[in-house]
Structure formats: structure tokens, C-alpha cells
Design a protein around this motif. Structure first.
Motif, short mmCIF file in Angstrom:
data_model
loop_
_atom_site.label_atom_id
_atom_site.label_comp_id
_atom_site.label_asym_id
_atom_site.label_seq_id
_atom_site.Cartn_x
_atom_site.Cartn_y
_atom_site.Cartn_z
N HIS A 12 0.71 -1.35 -0.06
CA HIS A 12 -0.08 -0.04 -0.26
C HIS A 12 0.84 1.13 -0.03
CE1 HIS A 12 -3.50 -2.13 2.03
NE2 HIS A 12 -3.71 -2.55 0.62
N LEU A 13 0.26 2.46 -0.32
CA LEU A 13 0.82 3.68 -0.42
C LEU A 13 0.72 4.59 0.94
CD1 LEU A 13 2.83 5.25 -2.28
CD2 LEU A 13 0.84 6.44 -3.16
N ALA A 14 1.85 4.92 1.37
CA ALA A 14 1.82 5.70 2.48
C ALA A 14 1.96 6.98 2.14
CB ALA A 14 2.54 5.31 3.70
N GLN A 15 1.37 8.15 3.10
CA GLN A 15 1.78 9.39 2.65
C GLN A 15 1.77 10.37 3.74
OE1 GLN A 15 0.01 12.45 2.82
NE2 GLN A 15 -1.68 11.61 3.89
N LEU A 16 2.65 11.24 4.13
CA LEU A 16 2.93 12.16 4.83
C LEU A 16 2.89 13.41 4.34
CD1 LEU A 16 3.09 12.88 8.01
CD2 LEU A 16 5.63 12.90 7.44
N ASN A 17 2.07 14.45 5.06
CA ASN A 17 1.94 15.82 4.34
C ASN A 17 2.17 16.75 5.96
OD1 ASN A 17 1.39 18.11 3.03
ND2 ASN A 17 -0.60 17.81 2.59
N VAL A 18 2.81 17.71 5.66
CA VAL A 18 3.14 18.48 6.68
C VAL A 18 2.78 19.89 6.51
CG1 VAL A 18 4.85 17.23 8.04
CG2 VAL A 18 5.52 19.12 6.45
N GLY A 49 -10.34 2.81 -2.35
CA GLY A 49 -9.00 2.65 -2.03
C GLY A 49 -8.07 3.45 -0.73
N PHE A 50 -8.89 3.84 -0.28
CA PHE A 50 -8.64 4.57 1.14
C PHE A 50 -8.39 3.28 2.26
CE2 PHE A 50 -8.17 7.16 4.96
CZ PHE A 50 -8.70 6.36 5.99
N VAL A 51 -7.38 3.21 3.02
CA VAL A 51 -7.03 2.19 3.90
C VAL A 51 -6.89 2.66 5.50
CG1 VAL A 51 -5.09 0.60 4.85
CG2 VAL A 51 -5.63 0.88 2.26
N TRP A 52 -6.35 3.75 5.65
CA TRP A 52 -6.09 4.20 7.22
C TRP A 52 -5.65 5.63 7.10
CZ3 TRP A 52 -1.51 5.88 9.02
CH2 TRP A 52 -1.17 6.00 10.61
N ARG A 82 -1.53 4.42 -5.58
CA ARG A 82 -0.96 5.63 -6.07
C ARG A 82 -2.30 6.13 -6.56
NH1 ARG A 82 0.22 8.90 -10.13
NH2 ARG A 82 1.72 10.42 -9.87
N GLU A 83 -3.01 5.66 -7.46
CA GLU A 83 -4.13 6.36 -8.17
C GLU A 83 -5.25 6.71 -7.29
OE1 GLU A 83 -2.44 3.38 -8.93
OE2 GLU A 83 -1.48 4.48 -10.62
N ALA A 84 -5.42 5.94 -6.34
CA ALA A 84 -6.53 6.14 -5.27
C ALA A 84 -6.18 7.52 -4.56
CB ALA A 84 -6.73 4.99 -4.25
N PHE A 148 4.48 12.76 -5.92
CA PHE A 148 3.99 12.39 -6.95
C PHE A 148 4.70 12.48 -8.21
CE2 PHE A 148 0.02 12.98 -4.51
CZ PHE A 148 -0.68 11.61 -4.96
N ALA A 149 5.45 13.52 -8.37
CA ALA A 149 6.25 13.98 -9.64
C ALA A 149 7.35 13.07 -9.65
CB ALA A 149 6.66 15.51 -9.19
#
Length: 186
Positions: A12-18, A49-52, A82-84, A148-149
Motif C-alpha cells: 500500500h502507499l503511505a503518505q505524510l503531508n506537513v 482505495g482508502f485504507v487508514w 497511488r491512483e486512489a 507524485f512528480a
């Protein structure tokens, strides 16, 4: 209608945004942003597509967690693909909110978003996420920490041992995960 019968993915794809706040969350200039938190978190939770996502224990979001500094809020989530995540971030009402971000947040000179692949079922910790962001800032995009880029596939990350999680797969102390129930529309 039936629940989704999708095959579980290996990664799965994890993301962090600050985001660095321009004003405290209780400042009237932040009211529009604060009013949008619950609806957009609910929308994310219901997105295919959302997991957590990270939430503070006893709260609906993570805005009071401040692991990156007193004036920095964090958003951390895990998605099936990534698409979700892209679809939620850039092809939903979320995009309009992002267009207003300069009203509420300072412009970041350094990377403020990091993506990385995790084994399905692994819930990243805040420490893991901040370490990935630091890696991206220091070394640029790699299979271990990217944007993403400049993204990498799960297969590309899987070929690089340094891309695998280095911390235990447990929730951050004081934080509680939230999971989406399977959508009957998925």
C-alpha cells in the motif's frame, strides 16, 4: 449492491503531508479550514482505495498532534494505490481546498509531502513518516521516499531493501488509526 471483492495487494502507499500554520487553529482566520476538516476527512475515509489515516486518540483528526513542531500539523494516511490517493487529492473537492492553502499555511521551502510503499497491513508510525520526509529532503526522491512528480512503483521499491520499513508496525503513542469500512459502491 455488495461489498468490494477486490484481491488484497501486497503493498500500500503511505503518505505524510506537513503544513506550517499561519495562525493558531482557534484563530478566526483559520475558521474556514477548521470547518472543512470533518467533511474532508469523512470524504477521504469513504473514498475507494482508502485504507487508514492517523487520528489522535479520542479525536476525529490529528491536528493536535505536533510531532514536527508546535506550528506544524500533520496528515498521514495509507492508500491501496497511488491512483486512489491521486484521485482523492486532485480529482475531488479536495483540490479546491488545496487551492486555498496559502490562506492558512506558510509556503514550504523544503518538501512537505512524502510517499512510500509499505507492506499491506503495516500502519506507519509518525517517527517512520518523519524519517521518510527527512530522507526525501536530504537525498531527493528514491524508492524509499518520493513524491507524485518522482514516484516509484511498489515493485521498484521492493527491489531496494532500504525502502522497507525500519520501525515496528504499531500505531504512534497517543494516536489511533481509523479504518474505512468496505464501501458498498466499491
Amino acid at each position: 449492491m455488495t461489498a468490494s471483492q477486490h484481491v488484497p495487494r501486497a503493498a500500500h502507499l503511505a503518505q505524510l503531508n506537513v503544513a506550517t500554520l499561519r495562525y493558531p487553529l482557534d484563530d478566526p482566520r483559520m475558521a474556514a479550514f477548521v470547518e472543512l476538516l470533518d467533511p474532508f476527512n469523512a470524504a477521504a475515509d469513504a473514498t475507494p482505495g482508502f485504507v487508514w489515516r492517523l487520528v489522535e486518540e479520542g479525536a476525529a483528526d490529528a491536528t493536535e498532534l505536533r510531532p514536527a513542531g508546535e506550528d506544524v500539523i500533520v496528515n498521514m494516511s495509507v492508500w491501496e494505490t497511488r491512483e486512489a490517493l491521486w484521485d482523492f487529492a486532485y480529482r475531488s473537492g479536495h483540490l479546491e481546498v488545496m487551492r486555498r492553502r496559502r490562506e492558512w499555511f506558510e509556503r514550504h521551502v523544503e518538501a512537505h509531502l512524502v510517499l512510500w510503499w509499505v507492506p499491506a497491513g503495516h500502519l506507519p508510525t509518525i517517527d517512520e513518516a518523519l524519517e521518510r520526509l527527512a530522507d526525501l529532503r536530504e537525498h531527493g526522491p528514491s524508492p524509499r521516499a518520493f513524491t507524485f512528480a518522482s514516484s516509484y512503483t511498489a515493485a521498484e521499491a521492493g527491489r531496494h531493501p532500504q525502502a522497507q520499513p525500519t520501525l515496528p508496525a504499531h500505531a504512534t503513542e497517543g494516536a489511533n488509526p481509523t479504518r474505512a469500512e468496505p464501501s458498498p459502491m466499491a
